[in-house]
Motif scaffolding. Structure first.
Motif, short mmCIF file in Angstrom:
data_model
loop_
_atom_site.label_atom_id
_atom_site.label_comp_id
_atom_site.label_asym_id
_atom_site.label_seq_id
_atom_site.Cartn_x
_atom_site.Cartn_y
_atom_site.Cartn_z
N GLU A 75 0.84 -1.20 0.00
CA GLU A 75 0.00 0.00 0.00
C GLU A 75 0.87 1.25 0.00
O GLU A 75 1.79 1.36 0.82
N PRO A 76 0.60 2.22 -0.90
CA PRO A 76 1.39 3.45 -0.91
C PRO A 76 0.94 4.51 0.11
O PRO A 76 1.73 5.35 0.49
N SER A 77 -0.32 4.49 0.53
CA SER A 77 -0.82 5.50 1.46
C SER A 77 -0.36 5.20 2.88
O SER A 77 -0.72 4.17 3.45
N PRO A 78 0.42 6.09 3.48
CA PRO A 78 0.86 5.84 4.86
C PRO A 78 -0.31 5.76 5.84
O PRO A 78 -0.24 5.02 6.82
N HIS A 79 -1.38 6.49 5.57
CA HIS A 79 -2.54 6.48 6.46
C HIS A 79 -3.25 5.13 6.42
O HIS A 79 -3.60 4.58 7.46
N LEU A 80 -3.43 4.59 5.22
CA LEU A 80 -4.09 3.28 5.10
C LEU A 80 -3.18 2.16 5.59
O LEU A 80 -3.65 1.20 6.21
N LEU A 81 -1.90 2.28 5.34
CA LEU A 81 -0.94 1.27 5.79
C LEU A 81 -0.93 1.20 7.32
O LEU A 81 -0.95 0.12 7.90
N GLN A 82 -0.95 2.35 7.97
CA GLN A 82 -0.99 2.39 9.42
C GLN A 82 -2.27 1.74 9.95
O GLN A 82 -2.24 0.96 10.90
N ARG A 83 -3.39 2.02 9.30
CA ARG A 83 -4.67 1.43 9.70
C ARG A 83 -4.63 -0.10 9.55
O ARG A 83 -5.09 -0.82 10.41
N ALA A 84 -4.05 -0.58 8.44
CA ALA A 84 -3.94 -2.02 8.21
C ALA A 84 -3.14 -2.68 9.32
O ALA A 84 -3.53 -3.75 9.84
N LYS A 85 -2.03 -2.09 9.70
CA LYS A 85 -1.17 -2.67 10.73
C LYS A 85 -1.85 -2.68 12.10
O LYS A 85 -1.61 -3.57 12.91
N ILE A 86 -2.70 -1.69 12.35
CA ILE A 86 -3.45 -1.65 13.62
C ILE A 86 -4.55 -2.71 13.62
O ILE A 86 -4.72 -3.44 14.60
N LEU A 87 -5.31 -2.80 12.52
CA LEU A 87 -6.42 -3.76 12.46
C LEU A 87 -5.98 -5.21 12.38
O LEU A 87 -6.64 -6.09 12.92
N TYR A 88 -4.88 -5.48 11.68
CA TYR A 88 -4.44 -6.85 11.43
C TYR A 88 -2.96 -6.99 11.73
O TYR A 88 -2.13 -7.22 10.83
N PRO A 89 -2.57 -6.89 13.02
CA PRO A 89 -1.15 -6.87 13.37
C PRO A 89 -0.41 -8.17 13.04
O PRO A 89 0.82 -8.16 12.90
N GLU A 90 -1.13 -9.25 12.86
CA GLU A 90 -0.49 -10.53 12.56
C GLU A 90 -0.18 -10.71 11.07
O GLU A 90 0.48 -11.66 10.67
N LYS A 91 -0.63 -9.79 10.25
CA LYS A 91 -0.43 -9.87 8.80
C LYS A 91 0.76 -9.00 8.38
O LYS A 91 1.19 -8.11 9.11
#
Length: 190
Positions: free
Chosen positions: A70-86
């Motif tokens: 993902e290029p968007s830092p905002h969406l990437l941060q959200r992904a890491k918060i929602l799915y930390p095991e991925k």
């Protein structure tokens, strides 16, 4: 997201749409197609190109090894918060930070109509796919009226433009169809 600035407001709007009403559409049409594609092609190592906030990572069947780019830092941060095991990494359709021929499957949902340079993205897609690897692209149906109203914010590529670009890089669509206001293209690297 590569060709359009995806600032925090755009990212927040996307999150609201996908985690709200958009989730119902995805549950009905996109996630079942995605799971079937993975099962039918016996894929074990897949890339979600333009993963947004990572929702597709939670839809992977069995022991599928998943990476989201993902290029968007905002969406990437959200992904890491929602799915930390991925596994989520910063990158784009134009520069996928993975080795050559490292994946047996690449998919993207609602990304290709945001890209101006189809050939550059197709070259990268081909580069990271193993020979015989599979791809699934779900993108805006350029003929659908809903997208015509947004043409100034999107790159509405014709079916032929998409297929010709993939063909240049040994990517062969094997199944093409439409649902709602989207096209889907399943194919493989030959």
């Amino acid at each position: 997201m590569d060709d359009r600035k995806f600032d925090k407001k755009s990212a927040d709007d996307w999150i609201t749409m996908i985690e709200g009403e958009g989730e119902k559409i995805r549950e009905q049409d996109i996630y079942p197609r995605l799971k079937k594609w993975i099962w039918d092609n016996d894929l074990t190592n897949v890339l979600d190109l333009g993963c947004g906030q990572g929702v597709c990572s939670s839809k992977m069947p069995g022991d599928t090894l998943y990476t989201g780019v993902e290029p968007s830092p905002h969406l990437l941060q959200r992904a890491k918060i929602l799915y930390p095991e991925k596994n989520f990494i910063n990158g784009s359709a134009y520069k996928i930070p993975l080795p050559d021929q490292s994946l047996d499957g690449v998919f993207s949902v609602a990304l290709w109509h945001l890209l101006s340079d189809l050939d550059r993205a197709s070259r990268e897609l081909s580069r990271v796919l193993r020979d015989g690897g599979h791809f699934l692209i779900i993108t805006a149906d350029a003929n659908h009226e809903i997208w015509q109203r947004s043409h100034d914010r999107l790159f509405l590529h014709s079916e032929n433009e998409l297929c010709e670009s993939w063909k240049k890089y040994n990517l062969k669509p094997t199944s093409i169809g439409a649902f709602r206001c989207f096209w889907y293209f399943e194919g493989r690297k030959v």
